[in-house]
Design a protein around this motif. Structure first.
Motif, PDB file in Angstrom:
ATOM      1  N   LEU A  84      -6.027   0.455  -9.266  1.00 46.34           N
ATOM      2  CA  LEU A  84      -5.170   1.431  -8.588  1.00 46.34           C
ATOM      3  C   LEU A  84      -4.963   2.666  -9.464  1.00 46.34           C
ATOM      4  O   LEU A  84      -5.012   3.798  -8.989  1.00 46.34           O
ATOM      5  CB  LEU A  84      -3.811   0.816  -8.239  1.00 46.34           C
ATOM      6  CG  LEU A  84      -3.796  -0.248  -7.160  1.00 46.34           C
ATOM      7  CD1 LEU A  84      -2.395  -0.844  -7.045  1.00 46.34           C
ATOM      8  CD2 LEU A  84      -4.239   0.309  -5.827  1.00 46.34           C
ATOM      9  N   LYS A 117     -11.776   6.395   0.076  1.00 49.08           N
ATOM     10  CA  LYS A 117     -11.409   6.369  -1.340  1.00 49.08           C
ATOM     11  C   LYS A 117     -10.139   5.575  -1.619  1.00 49.08           C
ATOM     12  O   LYS A 117      -9.913   5.169  -2.761  1.00 49.08           O
ATOM     13  CB  LYS A 117     -11.224   7.793  -1.863  1.00 49.08           C
ATOM     14  CG  LYS A 117     -12.505   8.584  -1.943  1.00 49.08           C
ATOM     15  CD  LYS A 117     -12.237   9.960  -2.502  1.00 49.08           C
ATOM     16  CE  LYS A 117     -13.495  10.799  -2.568  1.00 49.08           C
ATOM     17  NZ  LYS A 117     -13.200  12.159  -3.058  1.00 49.08           N
ATOM     18  N   GLU A 118      -9.283   5.380  -0.624  1.00 50.94           N
ATOM     19  CA  GLU A 118      -8.011   4.698  -0.855  1.00 50.94           C
ATOM     20  C   GLU A 118      -7.824   3.473   0.039  1.00 50.94           C
ATOM     21  O   GLU A 118      -7.550   2.383  -0.457  1.00 50.94           O
ATOM     22  CB  GLU A 118      -6.842   5.663  -0.636  1.00 50.94           C
ATOM     23  CG  GLU A 118      -6.776   6.783  -1.638  1.00 50.94           C
ATOM     24  CD  GLU A 118      -5.665   7.777  -1.357  1.00 50.94           C
ATOM     25  OE1 GLU A 118      -5.514   8.690  -2.185  1.00 50.94           O
ATOM     26  OE2 GLU A 118      -4.957   7.666  -0.343  1.00 50.94           O
ATOM     27  N   TYR A 143       0.833  -1.208   0.000  1.00 50.21           N
ATOM     28  CA  TYR A 143       0.000   0.000   0.000  1.00 50.21           C
ATOM     29  C   TYR A 143       0.865   1.254   0.000  1.00 50.21           C
ATOM     30  O   TYR A 143       0.696   2.138  -0.844  1.00 50.21           O
ATOM     31  CB  TYR A 143      -0.933   0.018   1.213  1.00 50.21           C
ATOM     32  CG  TYR A 143      -1.717   1.307   1.305  1.00 50.21           C
ATOM     33  CD1 TYR A 143      -2.840   1.495   0.519  1.00 50.21           C
ATOM     34  CD2 TYR A 143      -1.313   2.350   2.129  1.00 50.21           C
ATOM     35  CE1 TYR A 143      -3.559   2.685   0.557  1.00 50.21           C
ATOM     36  CE2 TYR A 143      -2.017   3.536   2.178  1.00 50.21           C
ATOM     37  CZ  TYR A 143      -3.137   3.704   1.401  1.00 50.21           C
ATOM     38  OH  TYR A 143      -3.828   4.886   1.440  1.00 50.21           O
ATOM     39  N   ARG A 190       1.303   3.805  -3.126  1.00 53.57           N
ATOM     40  CA  ARG A 190       0.720   5.140  -2.966  1.00 53.57           C
ATOM     41  C   ARG A 190       1.778   6.226  -3.126  1.00 53.57           C
ATOM     42  O   ARG A 190       1.612   7.174  -3.872  1.00 53.57           O
ATOM     43  CB  ARG A 190       0.045   5.257  -1.595  1.00 53.57           C
ATOM     44  CG  ARG A 190      -0.672   6.582  -1.432  1.00 53.57           C
ATOM     45  CD  ARG A 190      -1.432   6.639  -0.100  1.00 53.57           C
ATOM     46  NE  ARG A 190      -2.358   7.751  -0.095  1.00 53.57           N
ATOM     47  CZ  ARG A 190      -1.992   9.006   0.155  1.00 53.57           C
ATOM     48  NH1 ARG A 190      -0.742   9.307   0.415  1.00 53.57           N
ATOM     49  NH2 ARG A 190      -2.892   9.977   0.138  1.00 53.57           N
ATOM     50  N   PRO A 224     -10.827   0.538  -0.298  1.00 57.59           N
ATOM     51  CA  PRO A 224     -10.750  -0.243  -1.546  1.00 57.59           C
ATOM     52  C   PRO A 224      -9.456  -1.049  -1.680  1.00 57.59           C
ATOM     53  O   PRO A 224      -9.475  -2.166  -2.195  1.00 57.59           O
ATOM     54  CB  PRO A 224     -10.841   0.818  -2.652  1.00 57.59           C
ATOM     55  CG  PRO A 224     -11.470   1.994  -2.016  1.00 57.59           C
ATOM     56  CD  PRO A 224     -11.054   1.964  -0.583  1.00 57.59           C
ATOM     57  N   PHE A 225      -8.331  -0.489  -1.210  1.00 57.59           N
ATOM     58  CA  PHE A 225      -7.073  -1.229  -1.295  1.00 57.59           C
ATOM     59  C   PHE A 225      -7.158  -2.511  -0.481  1.00 57.59           C
ATOM     60  O   PHE A 225      -6.790  -3.585  -0.953  1.00 57.59           O
ATOM     61  CB  PHE A 225      -5.896  -0.371  -0.813  1.00 57.59           C
ATOM     62  CG  PHE A 225      -4.573  -1.046  -1.003  1.00 57.59           C
ATOM     63  CD1 PHE A 225      -3.871  -0.894  -2.179  1.00 57.59           C
ATOM     64  CD2 PHE A 225      -4.029  -1.860  -0.015  1.00 57.59           C
ATOM     65  CE1 PHE A 225      -2.665  -1.529  -2.374  1.00 57.59           C
ATOM     66  CE2 PHE A 225      -2.825  -2.506  -0.195  1.00 57.59           C
ATOM     67  CZ  PHE A 225      -2.140  -2.337  -1.384  1.00 57.59           C
ATOM     68  N   LEU A 252      -8.166   4.355  -7.443  1.00 61.31           N
ATOM     69  CA  LEU A 252      -7.642   4.623  -6.111  1.00 61.31           C
ATOM     70  C   LEU A 252      -6.671   5.795  -6.049  1.00 61.31           C
ATOM     71  O   LEU A 252      -6.875   6.725  -5.290  1.00 61.31           O
ATOM     72  CB  LEU A 252      -6.947   3.363  -5.581  1.00 61.31           C
ATOM     73  CG  LEU A 252      -7.625   2.693  -4.413  1.00 61.31           C
ATOM     74  CD1 LEU A 252      -9.047   2.353  -4.729  1.00 61.31           C
ATOM     75  CD2 LEU A 252      -6.853   1.509  -3.975  1.00 61.31           C
TER      76      LEU A 252
END
Length: 188
Positions: free
Chosen positions: A162, A104-105, A86, A90, A108-109, A166
């Protein structure tokens, strides 16, 4: 003699065609690799390699040394591997800065991570059951291979999610940021 010349001539034509195809493929591959999307894909791939190594080492230790069940070991190893995945994706692959947006990140990840875990759990359970007659070292290799196979199935789909959902840079996020000089990175 004329048959040999025909074969040699055919080989040269095939060789020229093949080298032309390779030149086009290599040049287009290089161009793609140097594009912003290509650089992102390469970074994503490298992050995936790191995450696979972390996950597989954790799985080998937890399953092979501590003798957890394949399901429990896969669960723990997947969670361990998802953490560096992650943050590296990111910050490094997608260049996102600041706090992570939970809905939002982060959610879902982890949902994708658990989807991979669910598939991996099915694969490792099948592998464990079908290899229970083998010694633990061989069984560990089979379980690890099935885990890698499960996550490999989802690898491409995960990149698309992604990239498009994301960690995509949204215009509204960029409006609040000052414009930066492309050469120095200093606000203009």
């Amino acid at each position: 003699s004329s048959l040999a010349r025909s074969w040699a001539s055919a080989g040269e034509v095939v060789g020229r065609r093949y080298s032309w195809v390779m030149a086009v493929s290599l040049s287009s591959l290089k161009a793609r690799a140097l594009s912003p999307g290509g650089k992102k894909a390469i970074k994503y791939t490298l992050v995936s390699v790191i995450a696979v190594i972390v996950t597989q080492v954790a799985l080998a230790v937890i399953y092979g040394v501590f003798h957890w069940t394949a399901k429990s070991a896969a669960l723990a190893a997947s969670c361990i591997g998802a953490i560096p995945s992650y943050y590296l994706n990111r910050y490094w692959a997608w260049g996102k800065r600041g706090r992570s947006h939970f809905l939002k990140e982060v959610v879902p990840f982890w949902a994708m991570a658990f989807l991979g875990l669910a598939l991996s759990t099915v694969f490792v359970s099948l592998a464990e059951g079908r290899s229970d007659h083998l010694n633990r070292a061989v069984q560990s290799l089979i379980v690890s291979g099935s885990s890698i196979g499960a996550f490999g199935v989802l690898w491409v789909a995960k990149f698309v999610v992604l990239n498009k959902l994301l960690f995509a840079h949204h215009e509204e996020d960029l409006e609040d940021m000052p414009a930066l000089d492309g050469r120095t990175g200093i606000p203009t």
